[in-house]
Design an enzyme around this catalytic site. Structure first.
Site, short mmCIF file in Angstrom:
data_model
loop_
_atom_site.label_atom_id
_atom_site.label_comp_id
_atom_site.label_asym_id
_atom_site.label_seq_id
_atom_site.Cartn_x
_atom_site.Cartn_y
_atom_site.Cartn_z
N ASP A 92 0.86 -1.17 0.00
CA ASP A 92 0.00 0.00 0.00
C ASP A 92 0.90 1.23 0.00
O ASP A 92 2.08 1.16 0.35
CB ASP A 92 -0.94 -0.02 1.21
CG ASP A 92 -2.15 0.90 1.00
OD1 ASP A 92 -2.99 0.98 1.89
OD2 ASP A 92 -2.22 1.56 -0.07
N ASP A 266 -7.84 -7.42 1.28
CA ASP A 266 -6.85 -7.55 2.36
C ASP A 266 -7.51 -7.09 3.66
O ASP A 266 -8.37 -6.20 3.63
CB ASP A 266 -5.62 -6.68 2.08
CG ASP A 266 -5.84 -5.24 2.54
OD1 ASP A 266 -6.48 -4.48 1.80
OD2 ASP A 266 -5.42 -4.91 3.68
N CYS A 304 -11.87 -28.31 9.96
CA CYS A 304 -10.71 -27.50 9.57
C CYS A 304 -9.45 -28.35 9.69
O CYS A 304 -9.26 -29.08 10.66
CB CYS A 304 -10.59 -26.27 10.48
SG CYS A 304 -9.16 -25.23 10.09
N CYS A 306 -6.29 -27.18 9.82
CA CYS A 306 -5.12 -26.40 10.24
C CYS A 306 -4.46 -27.05 11.45
O CYS A 306 -5.08 -27.89 12.13
CB CYS A 306 -5.54 -24.97 10.55
SG CYS A 306 -6.11 -24.71 12.23
N CYS A 309 -6.55 -26.91 14.74
CA CYS A 309 -7.71 -27.82 14.79
C CYS A 309 -7.31 -29.28 14.72
O CYS A 309 -8.05 -30.15 15.18
CB CYS A 309 -8.68 -27.48 13.65
SG CYS A 309 -9.39 -25.85 13.81
N HIS A 335 -4.99 -20.54 12.41
CA HIS A 335 -6.35 -21.05 12.11
C HIS A 335 -7.14 -20.03 11.29
O HIS A 335 -7.76 -20.36 10.28
CB HIS A 335 -7.12 -21.37 13.40
CG HIS A 335 -8.58 -21.52 13.14
ND1 HIS A 335 -9.12 -22.67 12.58
CD2 HIS A 335 -9.61 -20.65 13.26
CE1 HIS A 335 -10.42 -22.51 12.40
NE2 HIS A 335 -10.75 -21.29 12.79
C1 LIG Z 1 -9.80 -1.26 7.08
N1 LIG Z 1 -10.44 -0.44 6.10
C2 LIG Z 1 -9.72 0.14 5.09
N2 LIG Z 1 -10.27 1.00 4.19
C3 LIG Z 1 -9.24 1.37 3.38
C4 LIG Z 1 -9.20 2.28 2.31
C5 LIG Z 1 -7.96 2.53 1.68
C6 LIG Z 1 -7.86 3.52 0.61
O1 LIG Z 1 -8.84 4.17 0.21
N3 LIG Z 1 -6.63 3.75 0.09
C7 LIG Z 1 -5.52 3.04 0.50
N4 LIG Z 1 -4.35 3.32 -0.10
N5 LIG Z 1 -5.59 2.09 1.46
C8 LIG Z 1 -6.78 1.85 2.09
C9 LIG Z 1 -6.83 0.90 3.16
C10 LIG Z 1 -5.62 0.13 3.63
C11 LIG Z 1 -5.69 -1.28 3.08
N6 LIG Z 1 -4.71 -2.17 3.65
C12 LIG Z 1 -8.07 0.70 3.80
N7 LIG Z 1 -8.40 -0.09 4.88
ZN LIG Z 2 -8.42 -24.58 12.13
#
Ligand SMILES: CNc1nc2cc3c(=O)[nH]c(N)nc3c(CCN)c2[nH]1
Ligand SMILES: [Zn+2]
Length: 372
Positions: A92, A266, A304, A306, A309, A335
């Site tokens: 990011d 993510d 599961c 893993c 488990c 897990h």
């Molecule tokens: C937990 N919620 C969340 N909303 C995001 C929006 C952006 C977002 O609009 N832009 C960037 N560059 N990263 C975001 C992230 C980080 C992602 N690992 C976000 N995480």
């Molecule tokens: Zn598990």
């Protein structure tokens, strides 16, 4: 050498399954990316992360530029060698983390200046510097430098922020240059406003990227509002490129997002919850610190495979959590990441077989509302 490409495989409704090819390996989509913020997926060895089925992990420009610095990682051979993860890495770009972590931030057209949350030192992040850092890290998928507006925000504020992010996207594209085998993803902004989302998609498509993220969500708007945006926003992005929903999410968020055409996600939730004693299972969430588990000989989830488990009882996991033993975070994180990858594998297979509706019905039928 393999270049970066996306093979769209099957579709089932708006859901898609496919493969992203990169020089460091293939990424099966829909894909979940474990978060490895400071060059480690917390409480996991890289080989354990690979064993869960992860094809790619996420790193963070913001954290690594502050410590140990991108220049030092570059001198030591790049992030893959540094953290002993030789599959793809997406990083990011830092803007989101600056706004959520750093102190004394000053945002201008040029970029953001801020004070490190670690030692208070002053730093600069611009589209150009973010591209340089991500190049020094050697990441395979680079994210544009953007601003993610904090909600609640007026439509005028969201529009201003989105327009700034689109100017930063053009500067990111210019600074990224031509790097065969490496990808640059644009990030759609526009909050929950349809025509701002459309303007952002149009701007990004005009610049041209190897993939497109849906940003600006999972910032407190709630699942209903997020799904409301996902009912139209992904389809504004090029169909033949990967679509990445940033920062999502809980298991039911992930299923709903894949159903709406998202290919990559993510979230820190599976790893962070693992450290706080929350285990995600196909029947719902197990809070292992609850006394009702202290004599329970059963595994978290019989179905599961893993290590947690396969080899440990809820009673044991309850004990080591209560005793604050390190193995607690290790086993519950393993897990949770294994469960998330099982979820992705289940969706990929169901989409491939054209049975995603039935799979979703089973997914929701299995889950209790509360803790189990
Ligand atoms: C937990 N919620 C969340 N909303 C995001 C929006 C952006 C977002 O609009 N832009 C960037 N560059 N990263 C975001 C992230 C980080 C992602 N690992 C976000 N995480
Ligand atoms: Zn598990």
């Amino acid at each position: 050498m393999t270049q970066f490409s996306f093979d769209l495989g099957a579709t089932d409704g708006r859901a898609r399954s496919g493969v992203i090819h990169t020089p460091r390996g293939d990424i099966r989509t829909p894909a979940f990316m474990p978060v490895g913020t400071a060059a480690t997926v917390k409480a996991m060895m890289p080989e354990s992360v690979a064993a869960t089925g992860a094809d790619i992990v996420l790193g963070n420009t913001y954290h690594l530029m502050l410590r140990p610095t991108a220049e030092r990682i570059d001198r030591l051979g790049g992030l893959h060698k540094f953290m002993n993860w030789h599959k793809p890495i997406l990083t990011d770009s830092g803007g989101f983390q600056v706004m959520s972590l750093a102190g004394l931030r000053k945002l201008t057209e040029r970029g953001v200046t801020f004070k490190s949350h670690i030692d208070g030192s002053r730093h600069d992040l611009t589209p150009e510097r973010s591209m340089e850092i991500q190049r020094l890290l050697g990441s395979d998928i680079v994210m544009c430098f953007d601003e993610c507006p904090a909600l609640p925000a007026s439509e005028a504020e969201v529009a201003r922020s989105m327009e700034l992010s689109m100017r930063w996207a053009a500067r990111s594209r210019d600074a990224f240059g031509d790097r065969p085998g490496h990808a640059l993803f644009g990030i759609q902004q526009g909050g929950v406003t349809r025509d701002l989302r459309a303007q952002s998609a149009e701007a990004l498509t005009g610049i041209g990227f190897d993939g497109y993220a849906v940003g600006g969500l999972a910032v407190g708007e709630g699942q209903e509002a997020m799904f409301g945006v996902l009912d139209y926003a992904p389809d504004m992005l090029p169909r033949d490129k990967p679509r990445y929903l940033m920062g999502v999410g809980k298991p039911d968020d992930i299923v709903g997002a894949a159903a709406r055409g998202i290919d990559m996600m993510d979230c820190v939730l599976p790893s962070r919850s693992g450290r706080t004693g929350q285990a995600f299972t196909r029947h719902g969430v197990v809070n292992i610190k609850n006394a009702r588990h202290q004599d329970d000989p059963r595994p978290l989830d019989e179905a599961c495979g893993c290590p947690a488990c396969s080899n440990y009882s809820r009673a044991y996991l309850h004990h080591v959590f209560r005793a604050k033993e390190m193995i607690s975070g290790m086993l519950l994180t393993w897990h949770n990441l294994h469960y998330y990858q099982d979820l992705m594998a289940g969706m990929r297979a169901a989409i491939g077989a054209g049975s995603f509706d039935g799979w979703q019905a089973d997914f929701h039928a299995d889950r209790a509302a509360g803790d189990i």
